[in-house]
Design an enzyme around this catalytic site. Structure first.
Site, PDB file in Angstrom:
ATOM      1  N   ASP A  27      17.857   5.115 -11.343  1.00  0.00           N
ATOM      2  CA  ASP A  27      18.842   5.101 -12.429  1.00  0.00           C
ATOM      3  C   ASP A  27      18.640   3.971 -13.424  1.00  0.00           C
ATOM      4  OD1 ASP A  27      19.655   3.289 -10.469  1.00  0.00           O
ATOM      5  OD2 ASP A  27      21.785   3.556 -10.884  1.00  0.00           O
ATOM      6  N   GLU A  50       7.056   4.649  -4.142  1.00  0.00           N
ATOM      7  CA  GLU A  50       6.558   3.572  -5.007  1.00  0.00           C
ATOM      8  C   GLU A  50       5.286   2.922  -4.484  1.00  0.00           C
ATOM      9  OE1 GLU A  50      10.967   3.999  -5.740  1.00  0.00           O
ATOM     10  OE2 GLU A  50       9.695   3.831  -3.944  1.00  0.00           O
ATOM     11  N   HIS A 113      24.327  -2.000  -7.048  1.00  0.00           N
ATOM     12  CA  HIS A 113      23.443  -1.424  -6.038  1.00  0.00           C
ATOM     13  C   HIS A 113      21.987  -1.846  -6.296  1.00  0.00           C
ATOM     14  CE1 HIS A 113      23.429   1.427  -9.375  1.00  0.00           C
ATOM     15  NE2 HIS A 113      22.278   1.923  -8.923  1.00  0.00           N
ATOM     16  N   HIS A 114      21.214  -1.849  -5.253  1.00  0.00           N
ATOM     17  CA  HIS A 114      19.812  -2.297  -5.244  1.00  0.00           C
ATOM     18  C   HIS A 114      19.675  -3.818  -5.369  1.00  0.00           C
ATOM     19  CE1 HIS A 114      18.985   1.852  -5.298  1.00  0.00           C
ATOM     20  NE2 HIS A 114      18.690   2.037  -6.572  1.00  0.00           N
ATOM     21  N   GLY A 402      -7.406  -4.600   2.396  1.00  0.00           N
ATOM     22  CA  GLY A 402      -7.504  -3.809   3.608  1.00  0.00           C
ATOM     23  C   GLY A 402      -6.219  -3.141   4.047  1.00  0.00           C
ATOM     24  N   ASP A 429      -7.797   9.652  10.303  1.00  0.00           N
ATOM     25  CA  ASP A 429      -6.502  10.262  10.571  1.00  0.00           C
ATOM     26  C   ASP A 429      -5.361   9.247  10.578  1.00  0.00           C
ATOM     27  OD1 ASP A 429      -7.514   9.087  12.867  1.00  0.00           O
ATOM     28  OD2 ASP A 429      -7.135  10.794  14.185  1.00  0.00           O
ATOM     29  N   ASN A 456     -10.283  11.358  14.842  1.00  0.00           N
ATOM     30  CA  ASN A 456     -10.764  10.769  16.096  1.00  0.00           C
ATOM     31  C   ASN A 456      -9.603  10.202  16.909  1.00  0.00           C
ATOM     32  OD1 ASN A 456     -10.291   8.596  14.437  1.00  0.00           O
ATOM     33  ND2 ASN A 456     -12.368   7.760  14.536  1.00  0.00           N
ATOM     34  N   GLY A 458      -6.568   8.482  16.418  1.00  0.00           N
ATOM     35  CA  GLY A 458      -5.964   7.153  16.455  1.00  0.00           C
ATOM     36  C   GLY A 458      -6.690   6.112  15.648  1.00  0.00           C
ATOM     37  N   GLU A 462      -8.969  -0.585  15.294  1.00  0.00           N
ATOM     38  CA  GLU A 462      -8.160  -1.481  16.124  1.00  0.00           C
ATOM     39  C   GLU A 462      -8.557  -1.391  17.596  1.00  0.00           C
ATOM     40  OE1 GLU A 462      -6.828  -0.114  13.435  1.00  0.00           O
ATOM     41  OE2 GLU A 462      -6.096  -1.905  12.409  1.00  0.00           O
TER      42      GLU A 462
END
Length: 546
Positions: A27, A50, A113-114, A402, A429, A456, A458, A462
């Site tokens: 708004d 956003e 608001h916000h 990254g 994925d 693959n 996951g 990591e």
């Protein structure tokens, strides 16, 4: 002439070639969006959120030279902070515009608001200070001067800027001059060039390390001219892939510390004159800082960062330095081993489970001369930065910041920036699940990129660093090829699956034969299968975190 502040802001952005603006309505920006929609030079590209809008503006800017997004105050602008920080880290100029409450509301310190409910309206603006090179609160009094100044600053430093635009200010009519590209001041940097000349005179084995700032400032032609004049060989960092023409005979390959090809590693580490040109020696780009040279001996030529021996200056333009280097009187005579372009062509076709190694060789064969290639952080980036590019290719990743999920919305931006070029996205994925909604925006605009999704199961990168079998590296299995239809693209998107090299080759042939469609390809590979470079860098990351 008379223009509303909002109109003039769009005018000034558009003279730099921006013809699409990304964002999400709220708004506090709706009346400003009316001016965007009615503007003759720009098109409004609404995003699903956003964060994705900030990524899309970043991708667009990497092609066009400048991007822009519009969000609403507070909830919208803070959702975009991550993307803007990435643009700052990787030197991408994006104009982030926040539609804000009226000046009457702000001055009265009302609990709207916000807001944080404390009557304070500059908290969010201050959050942008470390991640932008300029910030401005627009008023009717300062808009005519500050709008061209802040946009020119984004161009000069190739970094994002933040504009706080109260909605009543946006609608205020002011007197302005016609919007024009602002002239860029140049510096006399000959004294620095002379220092480099002296070092080169003594050098027996010089080498250039080219990096991401060459891409940011679009200095590819100047760099290649300099190399052709001086015959100094060039290595690239993964952070900066595409900075130098890989078809040039002076190119020797990627330097990534101890995991680099032996010829490249030995040549760079034993050089007596390393010129770091627009590059940053980050942990991921150097396999955990595993170079063997002393950084105090390196000549650093970066924007706002020039260092040679005891000379150090922060007010030096990379553009001016690059042009000044062309005046050097030097010719290298040292022998070096040119880059071998043949090593990525020997893929294997069979019905066995597809491997990462074979997959990337097939991708390399699939690439065409003018493709834009986007590689998501993780297995996709670390497999792709060793690919052999043509002179006409553009490579886009985000290895310094990254932020996983970046490349899918960035693909929206890069493809919107040039709808005629073929865009190819490589993504995993796990990353895809972060920003998958933006696939619907591509379908809405009838774009035709090619998306290769590695399934693959996951977060493989990591898993390699820590917690190979831990639950936090698992993700929910999706029916990925069903998503284009869910997003309304049943008739526009061709979906494919491949789990062997024979199947993938058939898919690639089909894609080549049907360029009038978007193609979404799910490629299944082993959970712990990864490019060799990623395996080695993950070990460096694991050691670094102890």
């Amino acid at each position: 002439m008379k223009r509303r502040v909002g109109q003039y802001l769009i005018d000034q952005i558009s003279v730099y070639g921006v013809d699409q603006i990304f964002g999400v309505p709220g708004d506090f920006n709706l009346a400003f969006l009316d001016d965007i929609v009615s503007h003759e030079q720009v098109e409004w590209i609404g995003n699903t959120n956003e964060l994705n809008a900030s990524y899309a503006a970043d991708g667009y800017a990497r092609i066009k030279g400048l991007g822009a997004l519009v969000t609403t105050f507070g909830v919208g602008e803070l959702s975009a902070v991550n993307g803007i920080a990435g643009s700052y880290a990787e030197r991408v100029p994006v104009v982030a515009i926040t539609g804000a409450p009226t000046t009457v509301v702000e001055q009265a310190k009302r609990y709207v608001h916000h807001s944080l409910g404390e009557g304070v309206f500059d908290d969010y603006q201050r959050m942008f200070e470390p991640i932008t090179c300029g910030q401005i609160y627009l008023t009717a009094d300062n808009a005519a001067i500050e709008i061209p100044r802040i946009i020119a600053k984004a161009i000069r430093f190739q970094r994002p800027v933040h504009i706080h635009l109260p909605i009543d200010v946006a609608m205020t009519e002011i007197e302005v001059k016609e919007a024009t590209v602002q002239p860029m001041l140049s510096q006399d940097v000959s004294v620095f060039t002379d220092l480099i000349q002296e070092r080169l005179k003594e050098a027996q084995q010089p080498v250039l390390i080219a990096g991401h700032e060459i891409n940011s400032f679009k200095l590819h032609e100047e760099l290649e001219q300099f190399v052709n004049q001086t015959h100094i060989p060039v290595a690239q960092l993964s952070l900066g892939k595409g900075a130098f023409n890989e078809e040039n005979p002076h190119y020797i390959g990627i330097f990534d510390g101890k995991i680099a090809h032996k010829d490249v590693r030995d040549y760079v580490n034993s050089s007596d004159c390393i010129i770091n040109l627009g590059a940053k020696l980050t942990d991921s780009a150097t396999a955990g800082f595993s170079y063997e040279f002393k950084t105090e001996d390196v000549i650093f030529i970066n924007d706002e960062d020039f260092r040679v021996d005891s000379t150090y200056h922060t007010d030096v333009s990379l553009r001016d330095m690059m042009r000044s280097l062309l005046t050097l009187n030097y010719e290298n005579t040292a022998n070096f081993t040119p880059f071998n372009r043949e090593h990525m062509t020997d893929f294997i076709l069979n019905d066995e489970a597809l491997t990462q190694e074979n997959y990337f060789k097939m991708i390399n064969h699939f690439l065409q001369q003018d493709d834009v290639l986007l590689a998501e952080q993780g297995t996709s980036f670390f497999g792709a930065y060793d690919l052999v590019l043509y002179a006409g290719n553009q490579f886009i990743g985000q290895p310094l910041w990254g932020s996983i999920g970046y490349t899918l919305p960035a693909l929206l931006g890069t493809q919107m920036a040039d709808k005629k070029r073929r865009n190819v996205l490589l993504i995993g994925d796990g990353s895809f699940q972060l920003t998958a909604q933006e696939l619907s925006t591509m379908i809405r605009h009838q774009l035709k990129p090619i998306i290769f999704l590695i399934n693959n199961d996951g977060y493989t990168v990591e898993r390699l660093i820590h917690g190979e079998k831990e639950i936090y590296n698992d993700i929910q299995m999706w029916d990925y090829t069903a998503l284009p239809a869910v997003f309304g693209g049943k008739d526009h998107v061709q979906t494919h699956k491949a789990s062997t090299s024979n199947e993938l080759k058939t898919v690639m042939d089909t894609v080549d034969q049907q360029p009038d469609k978007m193609h979404f390809i799910e490629v299944t590979m082993g959970m712990l299968d990864a490019p060799e470079k990623l395996v080695n860098i993950s070990k460096a990351f694991a050691a670094q975190n102890k």
